[in-house]
Design an enzyme around this catalytic site. Sequence first.
Site, PDB file in Angstrom:
ATOM      1  N   TYR A  51      16.137 -29.097  52.089  1.00 55.82           N
ATOM      2  CA  TYR A  51      16.548 -27.763  51.664  1.00 55.82           C
ATOM      3  C   TYR A  51      17.372 -27.816  50.378  1.00 55.82           C
ATOM      4  CZ  TYR A  51      15.346 -26.616  56.537  1.00 55.82           C
ATOM      5  OH  TYR A  51      14.710 -26.472  57.742  1.00 55.82           O
ATOM      6  N   GLY A 198      10.860 -19.183  63.819  1.00 57.58           N
ATOM      7  CA  GLY A 198       9.853 -18.143  63.613  1.00 57.58           C
ATOM      8  C   GLY A 198       9.714 -17.181  64.765  1.00 57.58           C
ATOM      9  N   VAL A 200      10.645 -14.206  65.226  1.00 62.54           N
ATOM     10  CA  VAL A 200      10.283 -12.825  64.882  1.00 62.54           C
ATOM     11  C   VAL A 200       9.172 -12.777  63.837  1.00 62.54           C
ATOM     12  CG1 VAL A 200      12.484 -11.795  65.553  1.00 62.54           C
ATOM     13  CG2 VAL A 200      12.209 -12.673  63.235  1.00 62.54           C
ATOM     14  N   ALA A 201       8.509 -13.927  63.625  1.00 64.60           N
ATOM     15  CA  ALA A 201       7.297 -13.996  62.789  1.00 64.60           C
ATOM     16  C   ALA A 201       7.467 -13.290  61.452  1.00 64.60           C
ATOM     17  CB  ALA A 201       6.105 -13.419  63.552  1.00 64.60           C
ATOM     18  N   LYS A 202       8.372 -13.812  60.627  1.00 66.41           N
ATOM     19  CA  LYS A 202       8.628 -13.259  59.290  1.00 66.41           C
ATOM     20  C   LYS A 202       9.110 -11.812  59.339  1.00 66.41           C
ATOM     21  CE  LYS A 202       5.060 -16.140  57.156  1.00 66.41           C
ATOM     22  NZ  LYS A 202       3.823 -16.149  56.322  1.00 66.41           N
ATOM     23  N   GLY A 203       9.686 -11.417  60.451  1.00 64.45           N
ATOM     24  CA  GLY A 203      10.178 -10.061  60.598  1.00 64.45           C
ATOM     25  C   GLY A 203       9.164  -9.101  61.185  1.00 64.45           C
ATOM     26  N   LEU A 205       8.043  -9.002  64.038  1.00 64.07           N
ATOM     27  CA  LEU A 205       8.367  -8.683  65.429  1.00 64.07           C
ATOM     28  C   LEU A 205       9.805  -8.166  65.537  1.00 64.07           C
ATOM     29  CD1 LEU A 205       6.792 -11.820  67.158  1.00 64.07           C
ATOM     30  CD2 LEU A 205       5.923  -9.473  67.273  1.00 64.07           C
ATOM     31  N   LYS A 208      12.220  -3.873  62.099  1.00 68.41           N
ATOM     32  CA  LYS A 208      11.623  -3.449  60.830  1.00 68.41           C
ATOM     33  C   LYS A 208      10.159  -3.876  60.758  1.00 68.41           C
ATOM     34  CE  LYS A 208      16.033  -3.934  58.362  1.00 68.41           C
ATOM     35  NZ  LYS A 208      16.756  -4.626  57.259  1.00 68.41           N
TER      36      LYS A 208
END
Length: 306
Positions: A51, A198, A200-203, A205, A208
Amino acid sequence: MQKRRVGSSDLYVSEISLGTMSIGTDEQHGIRLLHEAQDLGINYFDTADLYDQGRNEEIVGKAFKGRRDKVILASKVGNRLDPGKESWHWDASKEYIVSQIKESLRRLQTDYLDLYQLHGGTMEDNVDETIDAFETLKKEGLIRYYGISSIRPNVIREYVKRSNIVSVMMQYSLLDRRPEEHVLALLEENNISVFARGSVAKGMLSHKASEKVKRKGAEGYLSHSYEDLLAVSEKLGVLAEQEQTSATSLAVRYVLQHPALASAVMGASSLEQVNENATLSGDHLSEAVYEKLKQITRPIQYENHR
């Protein structure tokens, strides 16, 4: 914040933890996010030498200097920077792993890691040599435990059979239910914990969801079409309203429902996100709600690395 035991180790981690990759490179801002997370009950922080080419580890190290005994620090190794370039190549050799722990410890300003993870892994690796590297570091007291970060079932099976890993980090969500086929059961049977990323799968789920699907799901996601994603976001939103909670909470608690799970590793780039993440810890879902969530999406399987 509720805590869960990591495998057979004596590590007890907050069931919502912080993946530090998205805190950015501004030191003051990053430290503020890390301190806020800890103050809210998060005790597990996951970084990697990859990172920001080590800068992330440096910020994490500065944030927890003087607080080291209050947190559980994890990092990863295996991606080797090509000299003079910004590209990386894979190196799971013992020589490289043993050399890099010293660099990570220096950047993190600590003399040990609670958890050191192989940042990937392939069937072409000399697995026994890689395992020997981690066992050596453990004997030397430089790491307390080790694990792997992988979504490859064939690689995971090898480490389950041949090593003393206490954890596997993998992608797992309502939209990526591939681990449910065999992997989660295998790890549970062998008392090896899962750190899920992951969730929320890139948001897509999250609360928003509809906005994120339009922005990030136009080309689909795994084997789900754009239309599938829109339908899932709508159904998840309806269920969240019925249960008087948020879509984000349902999605994360679905992942945490499986007994193999130790923690959902959530990213954050703002204080608002850190605070939202910290509220996601809670009671198990009822079986009725859990089954309703399963009906919202369909199981999918790993096509490769079986």
